[in-house]
Design a protein around this motif. Sequence first.
Motif, PDB file in Angstrom:
ATOM      1  N   SER A  74      -1.830   0.959  -9.111  1.00 41.16           N
ATOM      2  CA  SER A  74      -2.498  -0.285  -8.706  1.00 41.16           C
ATOM      3  C   SER A  74      -3.317  -0.880  -9.856  1.00 41.16           C
ATOM      4  CB  SER A  74      -3.406  -0.027  -7.494  1.00 41.16           C
ATOM      5  OG  SER A  74      -4.372   0.971  -7.781  1.00 41.16           O
TER       6      SER A  74
ATOM      7  N   THR B 107      -3.463   5.438  -0.053  1.00 40.26           N
ATOM      8  CA  THR B 107      -4.359   4.286  -0.120  1.00 40.26           C
ATOM      9  C   THR B 107      -5.431   4.458   0.955  1.00 40.26           C
ATOM     10  OG1 THR B 107      -2.545   2.860  -0.856  1.00 40.26           O
ATOM     11  CG2 THR B 107      -4.518   1.774   0.005  1.00 40.26           C
TER      12      THR B 107
ATOM     13  N   PRO C 241     -11.019   1.986  -7.153  1.00 42.07           N
ATOM     14  CA  PRO C 241     -10.624   2.543  -5.861  1.00 42.07           C
ATOM     15  C   PRO C 241     -11.509   3.732  -5.476  1.00 42.07           C
ATOM     16  CG  PRO C 241      -8.715   2.299  -7.320  1.00 42.07           C
ATOM     17  CD  PRO C 241      -9.931   2.078  -8.151  1.00 42.07           C
TER      18      PRO C 241
ATOM     19  N   ALA D 148       0.846  -1.190   0.000  1.00 42.57           N
ATOM     20  CA  ALA D 148       0.000   0.000   0.000  1.00 42.57           C
ATOM     21  C   ALA D 148       0.879   1.236   0.000  1.00 42.57           C
ATOM     22  CB  ALA D 148      -0.897   0.007   1.235  1.00 42.57           C
TER      23      ALA D 148
ATOM     24  N   SER E 150      -5.547   2.141  -5.231  1.00 42.77           N
ATOM     25  CA  SER E 150      -5.345   3.538  -4.823  1.00 42.77           C
ATOM     26  C   SER E 150      -5.712   4.418  -6.001  1.00 42.77           C
ATOM     27  CB  SER E 150      -3.881   3.775  -4.421  1.00 42.77           C
ATOM     28  OG  SER E 150      -3.473   2.840  -3.438  1.00 42.77           O
TER      29      SER E 150
ATOM     30  N   SER F 222       0.431   9.982  -3.649  1.00 43.84           N
ATOM     31  CA  SER F 222      -0.611   8.941  -3.603  1.00 43.84           C
ATOM     32  C   SER F 222      -0.913   8.529  -2.165  1.00 43.84           C
ATOM     33  CB  SER F 222      -0.150   7.695  -4.365  1.00 43.84           C
ATOM     34  OG  SER F 222      -0.031   7.944  -5.738  1.00 43.84           O
TER      35      SER F 222
ATOM     36  N   ALA G 194      -8.026  -0.920   1.272  1.00 43.76           N
ATOM     37  CA  ALA G 194      -6.877  -1.794   1.541  1.00 43.76           C
ATOM     38  C   ALA G 194      -7.317  -3.077   2.231  1.00 43.76           C
ATOM     39  CB  ALA G 194      -5.845  -1.058   2.396  1.00 43.76           C
TER      40      ALA G 194
ATOM     41  N   HIS H 127      -0.064  -4.426  -5.756  1.00 44.19           N
ATOM     42  CA  HIS H 127      -0.303  -3.098  -5.207  1.00 44.19           C
ATOM     43  C   HIS H 127      -1.788  -2.961  -4.923  1.00 44.19           C
ATOM     44  CE1 HIS H 127       3.523  -0.792  -6.649  1.00 44.19           C
ATOM     45  NE2 HIS H 127       3.781  -1.784  -5.821  1.00 44.19           N
TER      46      HIS H 127
END
Length: 306
Positions: free
Chosen positions: A280, A193, A291, A153, A220, A191, A198, A217
């Motif tokens: 990601s 997350t 996301p 993350a 995000s 960035s 997550a 990954h």
Amino acid sequence: MQTILGSSGVIGNELAKSLTQYTNKIRLVSRNPKKVNPTDELFTANLLKAEEVIKAVEGSEIVYLTVGIQYKTSMWQQQWPLIMKNVIEACKQNNSKLVFFDNVYVYGRVNGWMKEDTPIKPVSRKGEVRKQVTEMLMNEVENGNLKAIIARAADFYGPNTPLSFVTVTVFENFKKGKKAMWFIDAERKHSFTYTPDAGKATAMLGNSDSTYNQVWHLPSDKNVLTGKEFIELSAEAFGVKPEYTVLKKWMIKMAGLFNSNVRESVEMLYQNDSDYLFDSTKFENAFNFRPTSYEEGIIATVNSMK
């Protein structure tokens, strides 16, 4: 049985919520575990003690390692390799699959987007520790001793994330009527997350046979904001003016003389003086997952604090 080692943190908490879609046998392990779901089994263990880890993992199909260690390099150097050794051994003995929740410190300074195949070139002592433990894990995978996933993350944000740097520097300050703070350069993109994403994504990876023995990954939002834009959206959600102070490196070093947590963050400031971009796409395409946008995530985070 699916077991979370280090269940007391924000990721362990979000993961426990998400695992109910896959099983009603969830074991939460920490030094002081607390139930997240009514049917959770609680198990007290110290991950530095091999025999306690073996007992904690016993009977588990999947084990998630989401533990957090005090943010101190000397502690990381002493404890992370021992914890990873104990967890690998326990998973091998119990024939359990392992999902390791990791960060991006192993990549070091990256020019452009961080991806799963980004070269491992840590530039910090904490990054060197992460490199050591991920190599321990992947060596076992390559030798056919273990099925495992590394789930990475970016920096966190989201509801109930007291240790997130934007919680401390932006959300908490606006809540208290103070100016926000940002490190080094608020014009750089960074960035983040969103923690509920997550947790959800880690559960999805652990419960998919095709995802093992790879790095992933976690989802995000790719529409990455600058520090200034993140602060402006946060201020709007709080209904305050987007006032902020940029803390330069010398100021942070000076503060570090009086605060050990700040001192420990100085070696990571390379993540703030240039764009920090986390990709990601692999996960989003594999699971058709969108996301949470920064706009949605910031509003949800702020609402949880009101």
